[in-house]
Design an enzyme around this catalytic site. Sequence first.
Site, PDB file in Angstrom:
ATOM      1  N   LYS A  16      28.744 -77.178 -42.179  1.00 14.77           N
ATOM      2  CA  LYS A  16      29.593 -78.270 -42.647  1.00 14.77           C
ATOM      3  C   LYS A  16      30.473 -77.793 -43.803  1.00 14.77           C
ATOM      4  O   LYS A  16      30.264 -76.714 -44.360  1.00 14.77           O
ATOM      5  CB  LYS A  16      28.732 -79.446 -43.098  1.00 14.77           C
ATOM      6  CG  LYS A  16      27.800 -79.112 -44.269  1.00 14.77           C
ATOM      7  CD  LYS A  16      26.925 -80.286 -44.641  1.00 14.77           C
ATOM      8  CE  LYS A  16      26.002 -79.922 -45.808  1.00 14.77           C
ATOM      9  NZ  LYS A  16      25.165 -81.049 -46.233  1.00 14.77           N
ATOM     10  N   TYR A  50      47.233 -76.376 -72.624  1.00 18.93           N
ATOM     11  CA  TYR A  50      47.420 -77.801 -72.889  1.00 18.93           C
ATOM     12  C   TYR A  50      46.518 -78.289 -74.012  1.00 18.93           C
ATOM     13  O   TYR A  50      45.323 -77.965 -74.067  1.00 18.93           O
ATOM     14  CB  TYR A  50      47.118 -78.610 -71.627  1.00 18.93           C
ATOM     15  CG  TYR A  50      48.201 -78.521 -70.575  1.00 18.93           C
ATOM     16  CD1 TYR A  50      49.495 -78.964 -70.841  1.00 18.93           C
ATOM     17  CD2 TYR A  50      47.922 -78.007 -69.316  1.00 18.93           C
ATOM     18  CE1 TYR A  50      50.488 -78.888 -69.882  1.00 18.93           C
ATOM     19  CE2 TYR A  50      48.911 -77.926 -68.338  1.00 18.93           C
ATOM     20  CZ  TYR A  50      50.195 -78.374 -68.632  1.00 18.93           C
ATOM     21  OH  TYR A  50      51.168 -78.298 -67.680  1.00 18.93           O
ATOM     22  N   MET A 110      45.933 -76.368 -63.512  1.00 13.80           N
ATOM     23  CA  MET A 110      45.924 -76.520 -62.064  1.00 13.80           C
ATOM     24  C   MET A 110      46.152 -75.184 -61.353  1.00 13.80           C
ATOM     25  O   MET A 110      45.503 -74.877 -60.359  1.00 13.80           O
ATOM     26  CB  MET A 110      47.000 -77.519 -61.624  1.00 13.80           C
ATOM     27  CG  MET A 110      47.043 -77.741 -60.125  1.00 13.80           C
ATOM     28  SD  MET A 110      48.315 -78.916 -59.625  1.00 13.80           S
ATOM     29  CE  MET A 110      47.639 -80.445 -60.265  1.00 13.80           C
TER      30      MET A 110
END
Length: 376
Positions: free
Chosen positions: A46, A270, A318
């Site tokens: 899976k 950031y 990200m």
Amino acid sequence: MSALAIPPAPAPTSRPRLEIDPSAVAANTRLFARRAGDAALMAVVKADGFGHGIVEMARVALANGARWLGVTSLAEALRLRESGIGAPILSWLNPVDLDVHAAVRYRVDVGIPSLQHLARVTSQRPARPLRIHLHLDTGMARDGAAPADWAELFDRARRAELEGHVEVVAVMGHLPCADQPGHPSTRTGLRALLAGVALAESAGLRPTLRHLAATAATLTDDSTHLDLVRVGAGLVGIDPSGTARLAQAIRLSAPVVQVRALPAGTGIGYGHADVTDTPTNVGLLPVGYADGLPRTASGVAEVWVDGRRCRVRGRISMDQTVVDLGGAPVPPGTTAVVFGPGHDAEPTIDDWARWSGTLPHEIVTGLGTRLERQYL
């Protein structure tokens, strides 16, 4: 004082790469096939084979001792069938409105965890009996029929069997604490499943398989093996019980795309959550939380660069991660190993799981689609 850029080397052409070693999966499969004893081994593939590739994982496992494949969804099962794999497949986490006709047509066994799921099957009146595994809640309070519903579930399943809608192949359950050897819930779960099988037989059902054990129980408790064991995480080298030495099958690397010399007092990333207290050199990796690096590991995780571990500085973004190279900068284009098997002291998946306060399962299943995958 401004930050100084180190003169760049020729621009690297490589991108973040996920290398997967099928020989490690093969070795782990053989180990679990031996541990299973007389029980058959189901390779659970899976979540895209725990991030290692569903079709590739399935083929390696079947070639090294697995006799069944397990997935959660019918879509995963159909992908395996469309790749030419003919082994028995069980899909055990499906919505009530499952396409029963597709499951029958593609010869996919289906887990039935409730009276509603069973009613859906019988209402669709498949052309051939659907092979089903009656899924019982044996202590998880999660998927599976509640004990109060077992008697009615078995009676209805027997009627559906006599009407030619289903074939009851198995009774299955799951264990909540098998990663803790000797935990009393394992005994309780085993007794519950065996009691459920006896009740099913009293209703006239004759299931040929009983299965309860996943990776941890397969390693720690032979009494739970019964007729079939379901192993997923263990095939890719994850042992929830911490009792076995398994081969690690995955390595994530990324090029250092930029190197900079930073003075003391420079805020990184950031929010300036990290500020240099001494002059240092940092390298930029083009990989971030969109690729599966947990943001919660910011500031504590490490990567392997030029024979040494280098700490992540600032917040993981990200698409980018900054690492501290200290007083020894490296040329842009140098390969950084984010995690690997650990043979050269590079960080491992277990390290990243610890740094981010999660499970190694979450690390491997969260690896993003942007990563270039290569099978060794």
